[in-house]
Write an enzyme that holds these catalytic residues in place. Sequence first.
Site, PDB file in Angstrom:
ATOM      1  N   ASP A   1     129.113 119.661 101.452  1.00  0.00           N
ATOM      2  CA  ASP A   1     130.020 119.532 102.588  1.00  0.00           C
ATOM      3  C   ASP A   1     131.494 119.704 102.230  1.00  0.00           C
ATOM      4  O   ASP A   1     132.339 119.750 103.120  1.00  0.00           O
ATOM      5  CB  ASP A   1     129.829 118.144 103.238  1.00  0.00           C
TER       6      ASP A   1
ATOM      7  N   HIS B   1     126.544 112.291  95.441  1.00  0.00           N
ATOM      8  CA  HIS B   1     125.220 112.604  95.971  1.00  0.00           C
ATOM      9  C   HIS B   1     124.189 111.692  95.325  1.00  0.00           C
ATOM     10  O   HIS B   1     124.319 111.360  94.144  1.00  0.00           O
ATOM     11  CB  HIS B   1     124.856 114.079  95.701  1.00  0.00           C
TER      12      HIS B   1
END
Length: 433
Positions: A367, A310
């Site tokens: 996710d 991320h």
Amino acid sequence: MGENKNPETADLIFDGKKISLPVRSDNQGQKGIDIRTLRRDAGLVTYDPGFANTASCQSSVSHVDGERGRLLYRGFAVEDLTENCTFVEVGYLLIHGRLPTRTELEKFSALLNRHSMIHEDMRTFFSGYPEGSHPMAVLSAMVVSLSSFYPELEESETEELDITATRLLSKLRTIAAFSYKKSIGEPFVYPSYKLSYCANFLNMMFSSPVTDYQIDPVLVRAMNKLLILHADHDQNCSTSTVRLVGSAAANLYACIAAGICALWGPLHGGANQEVIEMLERIHREGGNVDKVIERAKDKKDPLRLMGFGHRIYKTYDPRAKIAKTICTEVLGKLGVKDPLLEIAMKLEEKALADSYFAERKLYPNVDFYTGITYRAMGFPTDMYTVLFAIGRLPGWIAQWQELKRDPEQKIWRPRQLYMGADHAPFVPMEKRG
Ligand code: CMC
């Protein structure tokens, strides 16, 4: 560039000239150099591909603390909200800036019900898409089409903004379910005023004239939690897209449709579909996770470990933690044994123990585990990013509204460093190649 003794400015020496730039601070201690006069005073622009060091706005909608793994919506911890609120309540919080009273929530929910249908003429649009169309393509096109059927209302009046916002929140869910029904050749199921937001969505998705779909409260609760997890995430790619398009004064529907398109990208919301496809591949090939890890580490191989890494989180994504819990709870309560969950856990364990991932601080993101839950709930893979879009909608609306009300915002128009030719002599067609 270094900070001078006055904490309110940072000095830049360039070409023998000192330029003092004001420093702003947010309420989490993040300092930012205000460079708005840089080009005027020094002839310089900044270069920051991917905007990794650029604050595009001041915002109070949500905050991602990437070092401590915290996510706040209007100051509230996402953990508290997923545990105690419905998605509708959190949507209200993001859009209105505070948690609703019981009466406000009832009024908001009633509005959501009232606006949940889409114009009958829009039903025919679904037939125009070829079989196999991705529901994200349908979703974005349908959302922008809403602007023809429901012209945007003046956002200056709170009640009118409420109507445009609730229209979007409510209809997005209906459009999503209709696009699924169309893709499997079943009749559309209309929203019901008797059902809550998430129950209504599940019913529109999974009931049919020949199946008595029982709405399972376990799934309704999980759906609420999963949508809350996605509700906002400061200036991510799709939210920035919504703001960028909004900065040109485009209507709200157009801005949201653009956000949906950005979200579809596999590096952003599209990763949830990619994760499942990756896990399915590993399963088909015998369940060996080492090969995927080795490929993800190989710089010559374009494969990345989907659902990992991320831009902001340099520790475990708090959403991934909650998503993992929801996943084990839902599978447990439904009595589903999914080999993909085992593979995902093995993949996580191995990746976290690997120096490549540790050095780069790559952890599972939101996710990584959501797809396994969606699968157990009965959603097809290509609907996963649609679910992300439904969840992110209140955040997009809140951010768009904040942009509109921010007197410092102007049309977004970055500069570039031009590396092309300075003067290319024109070559007539007959002399080319
Ligand atoms: N697998 C393998 N290597 C990775 C991965 C990954 N998933 N993510 C980052 N890296 C490596 C990258 O190759 C780079 O290595 P090096 O320094 O040796 O060149 C380093 O880690 C830093 O990566 P980056 O690409 O500079 O980081 P970024 O901030 O530009 O990208 C990201 C962030 C999310 C796009 C990236 O981590 C990624 O592609 N992840 C997989 C896709 C994914 O799961 N996306 C969902 C994000 S969370 C949901 C959302 O909010 O959108």
